[in-house]
Design a protein around this motif. Structure first.
Motif, mmCIF file in Angstrom:
data_model
loop_
_atom_site.group_PDB
_atom_site.id
_atom_site.type_symbol
_atom_site.label_atom_id
_atom_site.label_comp_id
_atom_site.label_asym_id
_atom_site.label_seq_id
_atom_site.Cartn_x
_atom_site.Cartn_y
_atom_site.Cartn_z
ATOM 1 N N VAL A 46 0.853 -1.191 0.000
ATOM 2 C CA VAL A 46 0.000 0.000 0.000
ATOM 3 C C VAL A 46 0.885 1.236 0.000
ATOM 4 C CG1 VAL A 46 -1.834 -1.197 1.217
ATOM 5 C CG2 VAL A 46 -0.170 0.126 2.526
ATOM 6 N N GLY A 47 0.353 2.345 -0.573
ATOM 7 C CA GLY A 47 1.206 3.523 -0.658
ATOM 8 C C GLY A 47 0.482 4.797 -1.018
ATOM 9 N N GLY A 48 1.232 5.721 -1.613
ATOM 10 C CA GLY A 48 0.747 7.042 -1.945
ATOM 11 C C GLY A 48 -0.444 7.021 -2.882
ATOM 12 N N SER A 49 -1.282 8.077 -2.780
ATOM 13 C CA SER A 49 -2.465 8.261 -3.632
ATOM 14 C C SER A 49 -3.479 7.130 -3.498
ATOM 15 C CB SER A 49 -2.056 8.410 -5.108
ATOM 16 O OG SER A 49 -1.206 9.529 -5.277
ATOM 17 N N GLY A 50 -3.401 6.381 -2.405
ATOM 18 C CA GLY A 50 -4.373 5.329 -2.152
ATOM 19 C C GLY A 50 -4.193 4.077 -2.967
ATOM 20 N N TYR A 51 -3.000 3.866 -3.520
ATOM 21 C CA TYR A 51 -2.770 2.674 -4.335
ATOM 22 C C TYR A 51 -2.572 1.436 -3.462
ATOM 23 C CZ TYR A 51 -2.333 5.113 -8.796
ATOM 24 O OH TYR A 51 -2.586 5.836 -9.933
ATOM 25 N N ASN A 111 -6.312 9.366 -0.751
ATOM 26 C CA ASN A 111 -5.533 9.547 0.473
ATOM 27 C C ASN A 111 -4.382 8.550 0.523
ATOM 28 O OD1 ASN A 111 -8.738 9.906 1.798
ATOM 29 N ND2 ASN A 111 -7.283 11.605 1.750
ATOM 30 N N ASP A 112 -3.192 9.037 0.917
ATOM 31 C CA ASP A 112 -2.045 8.158 1.061
ATOM 32 C C ASP A 112 -2.336 7.081 2.095
ATOM 33 O OD1 ASP A 112 -0.696 9.735 -0.745
ATOM 34 O OD2 ASP A 112 0.446 10.830 0.779
ATOM 35 N N LEU A 113 -1.820 5.868 1.844
ATOM 36 C CA LEU A 113 -1.986 4.738 2.753
ATOM 37 C C LEU A 113 -0.644 4.425 3.399
ATOM 38 C CD1 LEU A 113 -4.209 2.500 0.463
ATOM 39 C CD2 LEU A 113 -4.958 4.103 2.240
ATOM 40 N N TYR A 114 -0.605 4.440 4.748
ATOM 41 C CA TYR A 114 0.659 4.351 5.476
ATOM 42 C C TYR A 114 0.901 3.014 6.164
ATOM 43 C CZ TYR A 114 0.475 9.438 4.981
ATOM 44 O OH TYR A 114 0.396 10.719 4.476
ATOM 45 N N GLY A 115 -0.157 2.279 6.488
ATOM 46 C CA GLY A 115 0.022 1.041 7.234
ATOM 47 C C GLY A 115 -0.971 -0.013 6.800
ATOM 48 N N SER A 116 -0.612 -1.288 7.016
ATOM 49 C CA SER A 116 -1.498 -2.381 6.616
ATOM 50 C C SER A 116 -1.297 -3.592 7.518
ATOM 51 C CB SER A 116 -1.243 -2.777 5.156
ATOM 52 O OG SER A 116 0.102 -3.198 4.968
ATOM 53 N N ASP A 117 -2.269 -4.479 7.496
ATOM 54 C CA ASP A 117 -2.176 -5.754 8.201
ATOM 55 C C ASP A 117 -3.181 -6.700 7.550
ATOM 56 O OD1 ASP A 117 -1.178 -7.578 9.977
ATOM 57 O OD2 ASP A 117 -2.226 -6.814 11.729
ATOM 58 N N VAL A 118 -3.082 -7.980 7.891
ATOM 59 C CA VAL A 118 -3.930 -8.982 7.270
ATOM 60 C C VAL A 118 -4.570 -9.839 8.350
ATOM 61 C CG1 VAL A 118 -2.028 -10.627 6.996
ATOM 62 C CG2 VAL A 118 -4.004 -10.763 5.469
ATOM 63 N N THR A 119 -5.808 -10.275 8.114
ATOM 64 C CA THR A 119 -6.493 -11.133 9.073
ATOM 65 C C THR A 119 -5.765 -12.463 9.212
ATOM 66 O OG1 THR A 119 -7.967 -11.853 7.289
ATOM 67 C CG2 THR A 119 -8.762 -10.101 8.744
ATOM 68 N N ASN A 151 -1.445 6.058 11.023
ATOM 69 C CA ASN A 151 -0.122 5.594 10.607
ATOM 70 C C ASN A 151 0.006 4.086 10.484
ATOM 71 O OD1 ASN A 151 0.900 8.270 10.608
ATOM 72 N ND2 ASN A 151 1.148 8.160 12.839
ATOM 73 N N ASP A 152 -0.777 3.331 11.247
ATOM 74 C CA ASP A 152 -0.617 1.882 11.222
ATOM 75 C C ASP A 152 -1.888 1.224 11.720
ATOM 76 O OD1 ASP A 152 0.698 -0.456 10.669
ATOM 77 O OD2 ASP A 152 1.963 -0.444 12.466
ATOM 78 N N VAL A 153 -2.034 -0.068 11.377
ATOM 79 C CA VAL A 153 -3.201 -0.838 11.779
ATOM 80 C C VAL A 153 -2.760 -2.250 12.135
ATOM 81 C CG1 VAL A 153 -3.693 -1.467 9.372
ATOM 82 C CG2 VAL A 153 -5.515 -1.628 11.094
ATOM 83 N N ALA A 154 -3.425 -2.824 13.139
ATOM 84 C CA ALA A 154 -3.244 -4.236 13.477
ATOM 85 C C ALA A 154 -4.617 -4.880 13.524
ATOM 86 C CB ALA A 154 -2.545 -4.381 14.833
ATOM 87 N N VAL A 155 -4.727 -6.094 12.958
ATOM 88 C CA VAL A 155 -5.992 -6.825 13.006
ATOM 89 C C VAL A 155 -5.727 -8.237 13.500
ATOM 90 C CG1 VAL A 155 -7.131 -5.466 11.227
ATOM 91 C CG2 VAL A 155 -5.815 -7.470 10.549
ATOM 92 N N THR A 156 -6.643 -8.757 14.303
ATOM 93 C CA THR A 156 -6.566 -10.132 14.781
ATOM 94 C C THR A 156 -7.908 -10.798 14.549
ATOM 95 O OG1 THR A 156 -7.235 -9.545 17.039
ATOM 96 C CG2 THR A 156 -4.885 -9.486 16.548
#
Length: 311
Positions: free
Chosen positions: A56-61, A83-91, A130-135
């Motif tokens: 994930v990154g700039g311009s919402g890509y 919107n820029d995307l700064y953080g990601s996580d996966v289930t 800035n970041d996300v965590a998913v469980t």
């Protein structure tokens, strides 16, 4: 990594152990290659799902790893506003990719159906996240979002509207990274040299780091007594349940880290690998402004100018 084991978190004093300047190696079994991408934006984070790797990154890509190049899975972010995307996580089942970014952007992407759910602006909050965590598994995840306001926004009902709450763990400094090892057990770090811990997903306690001289940008939470934090000055701190142990890669600023026991990867101005003997800088075709790393098959590093490195 999400593990459900929950053990008592013990506090301890900080211990410093500076290492000598890290040598550069380029062994044949550690060859990184530069991959083609369909965009030219900064990529901030990367994850491995059941359908392969996504960045994930700039311009919402949102980019997905293809046979010949990294193509576009989604653009414009969850709201379509770019919107820029700064953080990601996966289930835990690898089926949903969650990502967060500027102006309160929160998205949930189904890697199988390619459907995108918008969970942006929880409780009408439009701060930068800035970041996300998913469980948990797809459709029933616990979601934790860290942002510039110093608050953690969380939902125990898959981010559905009306299920969000928030907490300010520390002084209100920007929270840069968050990671969980159990359904409601994890850690977060902020821009004020502080590490926080929770074992219920809603209340947080400061656990360090005393005498730290640099801000923290990345965290890998594998257990209550197995935590790694990276930040400015190329510093790496590891909590083993009794004390904080510091190591030094010599890099200017480390942005992300992923550990598996004594081995792992960290990125910033270069790629660093840790084995039982310590950290070593690896030879790569690109090495500036690296932002995210995932230890999968393959290992992937992402960064500025749509940089994608694979090993």
């Amino acid at each position: 990594m999400h593990e459900t084991t929950r053990r008592t978190f013990l506090r301890g004093s900080a211990a410093a152990a500076a290492l000598a300047t890290v040598p550069v190696i380029g062994a044949a079994d550690r060859v990184w290659t530069s991959e083609k991408t369909a965009v030219d934006v900064t990529l901030y984070d990367v994850e491995t799902t059941i359908e392969g790797a996504y960045a994930v990154g700039g311009s919402g890509y949102v980019l997905e790893r293809g046979d010949d190049a990294w193509g576009i899975a989604a653009s414009g972010g969850p709201t379509g506003n770019g919107n820029d995307l700064y953080g990601s996580d996966v289930t835990d089942d690898g089926e949903r990719l969650w990502f967060v970014g500027s102006s309160g952007a929160i998205g949930e992407y189904d890697v199988r159906t390619r459907g995108l759910n918008d969970h942006s602006a929880p409780n009408d909050v439009t701060n930068n996240f800035n970041d996300v965590a998913v469980t948990g598994e797809a459709g029933s995840a616990n979601v934790y979002v860290a942002g510039d306001s110093g608050q953690i926004y969380y939902s125990f009902e898959n981010g559905e509207a009306g299920t969000w709450d928030s907490v300010t763990p520390g002084s209100g400094s920007n929270l840069n990274a968050i990671d969980f090892h159990g359904p409601r057990s994890g850690h977060a770090v902020d821009g004020n040299k502080t590490v926080f811990v929770t074992d219920d997903g809603s209340t947080w306690e400061k656990v360090g780091i005393a005498d730290a001289n640099n801000n923290f940008y990345g965290v890998d939470s594998d257990a209550p007594d197995d935590l790694t934090v990276v930040g400015g000055g190329g510093t790496v701190y590891h909590w083993d349940g009794a004390e904080w142990v510091r190591e030094d890669t010599g890099d200017g600023a480390l942005r992300d880290v992923e550990m598996d026991g004594e081995t792992g990867l960290a990125v910033g101005g270069a790629v660093f690998r840790r084995d039982a003997e310590g950290w070593t800088q690896e030879a790569t075709p690109a090495g500036a402004n690296l932002r995210g790393v995932v230890d999968g098959e393959p290992e992937v590093v992402v960064g500025a100018s749509a940089t994608v490195l694979e090993r």
